[in-house]
Design an enzyme around this catalytic site. Structure first.
Site, PDB file in Angstrom:
ATOM      1  CE  LYS A   1      49.366  30.916  40.423  1.00  0.00           C
ATOM      2  NZ  LYS A   1      49.505  32.447  40.595  1.00  0.00           N
TER       3      LYS A   1
ATOM      4  CE  LYS B   1      43.146  33.616  48.752  1.00  0.00           C
ATOM      5  NZ  LYS B   1      43.916  33.762  47.846  1.00  0.00           N
TER       6      LYS B   1
ATOM      7  CE  LYS C   1      49.390  38.383  48.797  1.00  0.00           C
ATOM      8  NZ  LYS C   1      48.431  37.135  49.033  1.00  0.00           N
TER       9      LYS C   1
ATOM     10  CG  ASP D   1      49.795  30.052  46.122  1.00  0.00           C
ATOM     11  OD1 ASP D   1      49.328  29.967  47.511  1.00  0.00           O
ATOM     12  OD2 ASP D   1      49.999  30.428  45.272  1.00  0.00           O
TER      13      ASP D   1
END
Length: 334
Positions: free
Chosen positions: A44, A49, A75, A163
């Site tokens: 998620k 991560k 991102k 996600d």
């Protein structure tokens, strides 16, 4: 018409049958053709991560392994901790800029190194200006042009957003690009929901003949409540490491400090994670259904004791609700 066969045909036929009936011998062990382990890490957004991967890759390199870390999150923050917060030029934006200038992308434009780790970011389109999954596919096409399949690494770690259900983010699973998958989660329902979705994707493609399996779960920000461990046990996957919810880790992560090193008190934890990631075999998970996932938590946390109450037509109409004359015809009894 009768077909006359040579006299030796029956003997040849019998020899084939006899050979087919012989028991198979031992399979001779051989060195694997491709030594690189390509591992896709899912979780998620915001679960940690990037923190986990930056420190894991750094510890692997410190232990003498050749490691390539590829950020596959639009991102583009996978490498931020590794490079002290400095943004890494992405493959997609660099390719676009070079193409407009009539130039070709070279390795030095997009791949950078620190502490023995080689790292790059695929990147993605700006919000509302394209499909992130398509960006992932385009990024891997560019990697192939740069010679991805000829590179010499012990480990290639791919950081994927878990996600998002778009097919581009499931590329390593759907196309057998990775040998195994690792999920990062915590003791909260949303992160385990994502981890369970990843397990479902792996199981779906296994049924279609795929070979990717789940090597295990990394529990980040572990507060000791046990839901993540319970999920791993129910899904049939091992826990590779439990990274505690610790203020020292939070502060070091926020200030872009590497803790996956022998110089840090956390070095032993990431060393163990490194060994487990390397050795854990890909297994076929058992995804949970929604009730099974909710059952890992108390009813107070999830609303698991709620009973579904069906709505009525009057409920939907609200102030417009009014009885309507029936169009049904009733006949008087004779």
């Amino acid at each position: 018409m009768t077909l006359d066969l040579p006299n030796g045909h029956d003997d040849y036929d019998n020899r084939l049958r006899a050979e087919a009936g012989e028991p198979w011998g031992e399979i001779e062990p051989r060195e694997p053709v491709k030594k690189t382990q390509i591992i896709a890490i899912y979780g998620k957004g915001g679960i940690g991560k990037s923190f986990t991967l930056a420190n894991l890759s750094h510890k692997m390199a410190e232990d003498g392994k050749r490691v390539l870390l590829i950020g596959c999150d639009p991102k583009s923050d996978t490498t931020s901790l590794l490079f002290g917060g400095k943004a890494c030029p992405t493959i997609i934006e660099t390719s676009t800029r070079k193409k407009l200038a009539g130039e070709e992308v070279v390795i030095g434009d997009v791949c950078f190194k620190r502490g023995g780790v080689f790292a790059m970011e695929l990147g993605g389109p700006e919000v509302g200006r394209g499909c992130g999954g398509r960006g992932i596919i385009h990024g891997f096409e560019l990697l192939e042009k740069l010679g991805f399949h000829d590179w010499d690494f012990d480990y290639v770690l791919l950081d994927f957003l878990g996600d998002v259900v778009c097919g581009g983010f499931g590329l390593p699973i759907a196309r057998d690009m990775a040998q195994k998958v690792i999920v990062v989660g915590s003791n909260d329902l949303q992160s385990l929901y994502v981890a369970n979705n990843v397990c479902s994707a792996v199981e779906y493609f296994r049924k279609l003949g795929g070979n990717v399996g789940v090597a295990g779960l990394v529990i980040n920000k572990d507060d000791g409540s046990g839901e993540a461990q319970a999920f791993a046990a129910a899904a049939g996957i091992p826990v590779l490491a439990s990274i505690p919810q610790d203020d020292d880790l939070r502060k070091k992560s926020a200030s872009y400090q590497i803790v996956g090193t022998d110089e840090s008190p956390w070095g032993a934890l990431f060393s163990e994670l490194s060994r487990n990631v390397a050795d854990a075999p890909p297994v076929r998970p058992t995804p949970l259904d929604q009730d099974g996932l909710l059952g890992l938590f108390s009813a107070e946390q999830t609303g698991g004791d709620i009973v579904l109450e069906p709505a009525t037509d009057s409920d939907m109409r609200g102030k417009n609700a009014a009885p309507k004359k029936s169009l049904e015809i009733f006949y008087d009894e004779a």
